[in-house]
Design a protein around this motif. Structure first.
Motif, PDB file in Angstrom:
ATOM      1  N   ARG A 168      -4.363  37.292  -3.048  1.00  0.00           N
ATOM      2  CA  ARG A 168      -5.398  38.233  -3.477  1.00  0.00           C
ATOM      3  C   ARG A 168      -4.731  39.546  -3.868  1.00  0.00           C
ATOM      4  O   ARG A 168      -3.988  40.135  -3.104  1.00  0.00           O
ATOM      5  CB  ARG A 168      -6.405  38.475  -2.371  1.00  0.00           C
TER       6      ARG A 168
ATOM      7  N   VAL B 143      -9.046  41.163  -7.834  1.00  0.00           N
ATOM      8  CA  VAL B 143     -10.127  42.113  -7.654  1.00  0.00           C
ATOM      9  C   VAL B 143      -9.661  43.393  -8.327  1.00  0.00           C
ATOM     10  O   VAL B 143      -8.532  43.837  -8.112  1.00  0.00           O
ATOM     11  CB  VAL B 143     -10.422  42.384  -6.164  1.00  0.00           C
TER      12      VAL B 143
ATOM     13  N   GLU C 180     -15.028  45.688  -8.791  1.00  0.00           N
ATOM     14  CA  GLU C 180     -15.635  46.595  -7.825  1.00  0.00           C
ATOM     15  C   GLU C 180     -15.631  47.988  -8.438  1.00  0.00           C
ATOM     16  O   GLU C 180     -14.608  48.437  -8.957  1.00  0.00           O
ATOM     17  CB  GLU C 180     -14.826  46.628  -6.525  1.00  0.00           C
TER      18      GLU C 180
ATOM     19  N   ILE D   8     -12.049  43.263   0.958  1.00  0.00           N
ATOM     20  CA  ILE D   8     -11.320  42.291   0.129  1.00  0.00           C
ATOM     21  C   ILE D   8      -9.984  41.864   0.724  1.00  0.00           C
ATOM     22  O   ILE D   8      -9.475  40.809   0.382  1.00  0.00           O
ATOM     23  CB  ILE D   8     -11.113  42.798  -1.307  1.00  0.00           C
TER      24      ILE D   8
END
Length: 97
Positions: free
Chosen positions: A3, A30, A48, A65
């Motif tokens: 991530r 993200v 986001e 996250i």
């Protein structure tokens, strides 16, 4: 799959970086941006919208996250003389935290 949080997704470097990372399909991406409506991204990318200068918002985002990698490319450029702008100190504090 790692991530990755990328700030400044709508900027010159951020936009190109996230497209490259998305093409590699090894990352769960993200991104943060101040211009989400103008940004066209691959579907698998989570966007986001947060105030990066608000430390509490950033802490909540990071807890939510839990990125393994953070690439911080966001920086203020809204002032006419951004190289000498006082807001650079706020961005520096955000970078450090």
């Amino acid at each position: 799959m790692k991530r990755v949080l990328v700030t400044g997704a709508s900027g010159f470097l951020g936009h190109r970086l996230i497209r490259k990372l998305a093409d590699e399909k090894e990352y769960d991406l993200v991104v943060t941006t101040s211009r989400p409506k103008n940004l066209k991204l691959p579907e698998q990318i989570v966007v986001e919208t947060v105030d990066l200068l608000d430390i509490r918002e950033m802490e909540r985002l990071m807890k939510h996250i839990q990125p393994e990698i953070c690439i911080h490319l966001a920086w203020g450029q809204h002032e006419s003389s951004y190289r000498n702008a006082l807001s650079n100190y706020q961005w520096l504090a955000t970078s450090i935290s």
